[in-house]
Each structure stands twice: as structure tokens, then as C-alpha cells.
Design a protein around this motif. Structure first.
Motif, PDB file in Angstrom:
ATOM      1  N   GLY A   1       5.238 -15.848  -5.056  1.00 23.17           N
ATOM      2  CA  GLY A   1       5.221 -14.508  -5.623  1.00 23.17           C
ATOM      3  C   GLY A   1       5.015 -13.334  -4.699  1.00 23.17           C
ATOM      4  N   ALA A   2       5.100 -13.565  -3.380  1.00 21.25           N
ATOM      5  CA  ALA A   2       4.976 -12.440  -2.451  1.00 21.25           C
ATOM      6  C   ALA A   2       5.547 -12.839  -1.087  1.00 21.25           C
ATOM      7  N   HIS A   3       5.654 -11.845  -0.207  1.00 19.30           N
ATOM      8  CA  HIS A   3       6.204 -12.073   1.137  1.00 19.30           C
ATOM      9  C   HIS A   3       5.302 -12.933   2.013  1.00 19.30           C
ATOM     10  N   LYS A   4       4.042 -13.080   1.655  1.00 20.90           N
ATOM     11  CA  LYS A   4       3.065 -13.766   2.511  1.00 20.90           C
ATOM     12  C   LYS A   4       3.512 -15.171   2.931  1.00 20.90           C
ATOM     13  N   ILE A   5       4.282 -15.844   2.097  1.00 24.44           N
ATOM     14  CA  ILE A   5       4.693 -17.221   2.359  1.00 24.44           C
ATOM     15  C   ILE A   5       5.562 -17.324   3.626  1.00 24.44           C
TER      16      ILE A   5
ATOM     17  N   GLY B   1      -5.726 -12.752  -2.765  1.00 23.52           N
ATOM     18  CA  GLY B   1      -5.552 -14.177  -3.026  1.00 23.52           C
ATOM     19  C   GLY B   1      -4.146 -14.644  -2.697  1.00 23.52           C
ATOM     20  N   GLN B   2      -3.238 -13.683  -2.461  1.00 25.99           N
ATOM     21  CA  GLN B   2      -1.843 -14.057  -2.210  1.00 25.99           C
ATOM     22  C   GLN B   2      -1.691 -14.823  -0.906  1.00 25.99           C
ATOM     23  N   HIS B   3      -2.366 -14.349   0.149  1.00 32.99           N
ATOM     24  CA  HIS B   3      -2.244 -15.051   1.424  1.00 32.99           C
ATOM     25  C   HIS B   3      -2.951 -16.402   1.367  1.00 32.99           C
TER      26      HIS B   3
ATOM     27  N   CYS C   1       4.777  -0.523   1.066  1.00 30.15           N
ATOM     28  CA  CYS C   1       3.339  -0.291   1.067  1.00 30.15           C
ATOM     29  C   CYS C   1       2.729  -0.887   2.331  1.00 30.15           C
ATOM     30  N   VAL C   2       1.590  -0.321   2.751  1.00 28.64           N
ATOM     31  CA  VAL C   2       0.945  -0.755   3.985  1.00 28.64           C
ATOM     32  C   VAL C   2      -0.522  -1.065   3.724  1.00 28.64           C
ATOM     33  N   GLY C   3      -0.856  -2.361   3.819  1.00 31.30           N
ATOM     34  CA  GLY C   3      -2.266  -2.759   3.840  1.00 31.30           C
ATOM     35  C   GLY C   3      -2.565  -3.038   5.300  1.00 31.30           C
ATOM     36  N   GLY C   4      -2.388  -4.303   5.711  1.00 34.81           N
ATOM     37  CA  GLY C   4      -2.369  -4.613   7.145  1.00 34.81           C
ATOM     38  C   GLY C   4      -1.029  -4.236   7.744  1.00 34.81           C
ATOM     39  N   GLY C   5       0.003  -4.290   6.901  1.00 39.36           N
ATOM     40  CA  GLY C   5       1.309  -3.808   7.335  1.00 39.36           C
ATOM     41  C   GLY C   5       2.386  -4.864   7.544  1.00 39.36           C
ATOM     42  N   SER C   6       2.187  -6.104   7.046  1.00 37.01           N
ATOM     43  CA  SER C   6       3.174  -7.140   7.369  1.00 37.01           C
ATOM     44  C   SER C   6       4.468  -7.025   6.567  1.00 37.01           C
TER      45      SER C   6
ATOM     46  N   PRO D   1       5.688  -5.363 -11.066  1.00 31.96           N
ATOM     47  CA  PRO D   1       5.389  -5.491  -9.641  1.00 31.96           C
ATOM     48  C   PRO D   1       3.893  -5.696  -9.433  1.00 31.96           C
ATOM     49  N   ALA D   2       3.524  -6.195  -8.274  1.00 32.74           N
ATOM     50  CA  ALA D   2       2.111  -6.203  -7.898  1.00 32.74           C
ATOM     51  C   ALA D   2       1.643  -4.757  -7.723  1.00 32.74           C
ATOM     52  N   LEU D   3       0.345  -4.552  -7.802  1.00 35.96           N
ATOM     53  CA  LEU D   3      -0.190  -3.195  -7.617  1.00 35.96           C
ATOM     54  C   LEU D   3       0.110  -2.651  -6.214  1.00 35.96           C
ATOM     55  N   GLU D   4       0.227  -3.533  -5.226  1.00 36.54           N
ATOM     56  CA  GLU D   4       0.474  -3.071  -3.853  1.00 36.54           C
ATOM     57  C   GLU D   4       1.818  -2.355  -3.741  1.00 36.54           C
ATOM     58  N   PRO D   5       2.945  -3.014  -4.036  1.00 43.51           N
ATOM     59  CA  PRO D   5       4.230  -2.299  -3.918  1.00 43.51           C
ATOM     60  C   PRO D   5       4.391  -1.190  -4.952  1.00 43.51           C
TER      61      PRO D   5
HETATM   62  C1  LIG Z   1      -1.094  -8.841   0.799  1.00 46.87           C
HETATM   63  C2  LIG Z   1      -0.118  -8.017   0.114  1.00 46.87           C
HETATM   64  C3  LIG Z   1       0.221  -6.738   0.600  1.00 46.87           C
HETATM   65  C4  LIG Z   1      -0.474  -6.095   1.760  1.00 46.87           C
HETATM   66  O1  LIG Z   1      -0.323  -6.743   2.973  1.00 46.87           O
HETATM   67  P1  LIG Z   1       0.651  -6.217   4.100  1.00 46.87           P
HETATM   68  O2  LIG Z   1       0.291  -7.042   5.285  1.00 46.87           O
HETATM   69  O3  LIG Z   1       0.397  -4.771   4.291  1.00 46.87           O
HETATM   70  O4  LIG Z   1       2.031  -6.487   3.634  1.00 46.87           O
HETATM   71  C5  LIG Z   1       1.223  -6.039  -0.046  1.00 46.87           C
HETATM   72  N1  LIG Z   1       1.827  -6.543  -1.131  1.00 46.87           N
HETATM   73  C6  LIG Z   1       1.532  -7.756  -1.636  1.00 46.87           C
HETATM   74  C7  LIG Z   1       2.240  -8.230  -2.842  1.00 46.87           C
HETATM   75  C8  LIG Z   1       0.543  -8.526  -1.032  1.00 46.87           C
HETATM   76  O5  LIG Z   1       0.257  -9.721  -1.551  1.00 46.87           O
END
Ligand SMILES: *Cc1c(COP(=O)(O)O)cnc(C)c1O
Length: 389
Positions: free
Chosen positions: A87-91, A116-118, A230-235, A346-350
Motif C-alpha cells: 500500500g505504499a512506495h516503502k516496499i 507503520g508502513q515502512h 509530499c516530504v517526510g524524510g523525502g523518499s 489516499p493516505a494522509l501523507e500524499p
Molecule cells: C512513510 C510515508 C511517507 C513519508 O516518507 P517519505 O520518505 O517522505 O516518502 C509518505 N507517504 C506515505 C504513504 C508513507 O507511508
């Protein structure tokens, strides 16, 4: 593969580097060497691509958001990372790093997690490749993301609660690093974003740039005017920005403005932070006059981090990308708008990236905007349900 940035010492301009304890330096050297070798080895790269295709479900679609576009007067294309497995790019990153751990002969991986996604992504990759997995998670986040805690348990990972500090993501990273110092012989630390000491910001970007590379192909030679993430850590942002850098589109990162920048309760490390050192890297961070790191705040656990990847600090400083922010309230409204117009929760992040477009719609009229929809909102449904009056 050509690797232009970072330089030999892991610097992106004045940012990045390796501000790590002595005991970790050999492990970081080993990791950098193992990654460089693997990334140049067609067997590793072929296997990585195959796992992304058959297990993760890549390429993720590029979705023309017709009704949202009509509503806003801006053509919006969504890169559907929400449709990746888990469910997210983390994979994308978790698979790559767990493969490296296996190849380095390390039977155990650890990870930190916020939303919890990572943690779920790492536990998933560890289950797939048969490695042991422990995940550090702040107690506050354990509370906010109960479903993901359960998922990690089902996947065979142990979730270790972190009670220090604000008991959120920053504290989970610190605890994971402490574990790694003790266990480095048998353990690889799968960092979840483009943060931490060299080689992590570079390696994680290399694993995430598949997002932008796919989008380039899917666009079939056309270029969007803007790319927003969106940018948290930025991946997820670096993953979609990097392949487009220098090709024309404006790159816009959206940080969490939380309760508003002026309130001091936010996660806008670039927008409202200053250069300093956090978790082994030089970057922008939220700190007081004495250099004490401040607590971040965001409605989304994934953006609740007081630092940012050093390459984003470099992009901001050099103008390669610009960084804006959206508040909790704006993100909630954008989440609802996308859900109702496109049938995508969407997730709250994006939702922060969408929120910036909503706010700027007039200025963006007639433009084509590519958005990284970094994850799906299932993990947030319970939190949202609790907020309803
Ligand atoms: C973890 C997460 C983020 C934030 O992390 P980035 O490293 O900034 O991408 C953004 N969106 C989703 C859905 C996440 O799970």
C-alpha cells in the motif's frame, strides 16, 4: 550505472555525510561497498526488477484524475504508489535493502517505523526472503496505527515499543540505531527514507527512483509542467523527482505544516528549519537555539519527522526543487476531495501534496501536474473515524 551525487564522502553539496558513531563506520563502509557492487551486478538488478514486477506489482499505473482535474481546472496525473504491494512506495526500498542484507550474510534486519508502513514493508520483504525482523515504533504511533502493528505481527516481525522523547518516528530511529551499534555483525538496519549517514540517502534514492523512471516511460515523451510529492524524510519525493531533475518540470515538495507554521507545531524542516546534524547526516532540521532537536507535529505519522533527506536540503539550497507546506486541515479536506472525485482514498501523507494543488489551483490553471500518490489511506481510516463528531 552512473552515480553523480553524492560525492565520495556522501555529500550533496554541503549536506549529507556520515556523522556516525565509530562502531558503525565499518558496517557503513561494508554497506556502501556491497550496494555499489550489487547495483552494478546484472544478477542483482535483474532479481530486484523481477521481485518488483511479480511480488510488488510494478509498474504502478499512471492515473488520469479526470474528475479532480475538471474540478480544479488543472490536469492531474497520479502515480499510483498506493497500488504497490503493502500500500505504499516503502516496499521498493525494503525489498532492495533486504536483498542486500541477505547477500551480506546477515540473518536479521531491523527497521524504524512511523505510520507503520515502512515496518510493514520491511516485515513483508523479510518474510519473502526468510530473514528475521524487529521493528522499532514509538508508543504514540503504535496507538495511532494499531492495524499496521497487527500486520507486522502476522508477518512474523516483532514490534518493539519506543517510549523515549515524544515516542514517535525520531525516537524510533534513535532506538534502531542503538540496536544496530550493538548487533551490527548479524544485523542490517533497513532505514525507511533518504535519511541517515552515507550510504543510506544515496542507496534509498537509487531504490526509489524506479517511481520516476516508470513515470517517464508512461508519459511517452511528454513532460508535465509540475511534479508534486509530499516530504517526510523525502523518499517518495526524491524517487519521483530524481529522474526528472534538469528535464524541465518544476519539482515541488510539500512538507507538513501541521497546525500552521506560526504555531510551531509542524514538520516543515526545510520551510522552517535550519542546518544541523540529525541521525548521522547534515541537513535541515527543526531545532532550538541550542541545537536541541524539536518535536515535529503532523496529523500523518509518516510526515512527523523533524529532519529531511540531505539531498532535499541540497535541492532546496540550489533551487533544483522548491518546498511548500500544507496544514493538517488542508490535508484532511484534500483527502476527502480526492476520495469523492476519484474513488481513491489516499493516505494522509500524499493528501498534503493534493492539498497544495487545491490551494494553488488558480495559479496552476491549465497546467499538467504529476502527483506522487505515495500510499493508500486504509491505515488512516480508523484514525479518521475517531475524529468524526
Ligand atoms: C512513510 C510515508 C511517507 C513519508 O516518507 P517519505 O520518505 O517522505 O516518502 C509518505 N507517504 C506515505 C504513504 C508513507 O507511508
Amino acid at each position: 550505472m552512473k552515480l553523480k551525487r553524492p560525492d565520495e564522502s556522501g555529500r550533496f553539496g554541503e549536506f549529507g555525510g556520515r556523522f556516525a558513531p565509530e562502531t558503525l563506520i565499518p558496517a557503513l563502509d561494508q554497506l556502501a561497498a556491497a550496494f555499489e557492487k550489487a547495483w552494478d551486478d546484472e544478477h542483482f538488478v535483474d532479481e530486484y526488477r523481477r521481485v518488483l514486477r511479480d511480488f510488488v506489482g510494478r509498474p504502478t499505473p499512471l492515473h488520469e484524475a479526470t474528475r479532480l482535474s475538471e474540478r480544479l481546472g488543472v490536469r492531474i496525473l497520479l502515480k499510483r504508489e498506493d497500488l504497490a504491494h503493502t500500500g505504499a512506495h516503502k516496499i521498493n526500498n525494503a525489498v532492495g535493502q533486504v536483498m542486500l542484507a541477505r547477500d551480506m550474510g546477515k540473518p536479521r534486519v531491523i527497521a524504524e517505523t512511523g505510520a507503520g508502513q515502512h515496518g510493514v514493508a520491511t516485515a513483508t520483504a523479510a518474510a519473502y526472503f526468510g530473514l528475521e525482523c524487529d521493528v522499532y515504533m514509538g508508543e504514540v504511533d503504535i496507538e495511532r496505527q494499531a492495524l499496521n502493528v497487527h500486520r507486522m505481527g502476522m508477518l512474523g516481525a516483532e514490534v518493539i515499543p519506543v517510549t523515549s522523547g515524544a515516542a514517535t518516528l525520531k525516537d524510533a530511529v534513535s532506538e534502531a540505531m542503538r540496536d544496530w551499534v550493538r548487533t551490527v555483525e548479524t544485523t542490517h538496519y533497513v532505514i525507511g527514507s533518504v535519511v541517515g549517514p552515507h550510504p543510506f540517502p544515496w542507496m534509498v534514492r537509487e531504490f526509489q527512483k524506479v517511481i520516476g523512471e516508470e513515470a517517464l516511460v508512461q508519459l511517452g515523451g511528454t513532460m508535465p509542467d509540475d511534479i508534486v510529492a509530499c516530504v517526510g524524510g523525502g523518499s517518495n519525493a526524491i524517487g519521483i523527482f530524481y529522474p526528472f531533475a534538469g528535464l524541465g518540470p518544476r519539482l515541488i515538495g510539500v512538507e507538513a505544516a501541521g497546525l500552521g507554521i506560526a504555531s510551531g507545531r509542524h514538520g516543515a524542516s526545510i520551510g522552517a528549519g535550519t542546518p544541523g546534524i540529525l541521525h548521522g547526516t547534515k541537513t535541515y532540521l527543526l531545532q532550538d537555539a541550542e541545537g536541541q532537536v524539536l518535536e515535529a507535529h503532523s496529523i500523518s505519522a509518516g510526515l512527523d519527522y523533524p529532519g529531511v533527506g540531505p539531498e532535499h536540503a541540497f535541492f532546496a539550497e540550489t533551487g533544483i526543487a522548491r518546498y511548500e507546506s500544507a496544514t493538517d486541515e488542508e490535508a484532511l479536506a484534500a483527502l476527502e476531495l480526492l476520495t469523492r472525485t476519484e474513488g481513491i482514498i489516499p493516505a494522509l501523507e500524499p493528501a498534503h501534496a493534493i492539498a497544495w494543488i487545491v490551494r494553488e489551483a488558480e495559479a496552476l490553471a491549465g497546467r499538467t501536474v504529476l502527483v506522487n500518490l505515495s500510499g493508500r489511506g486504509d491505515k488512516d481510516v480508523e484514525q479518521l473515524a475517531r475524529m468524526e463528531p
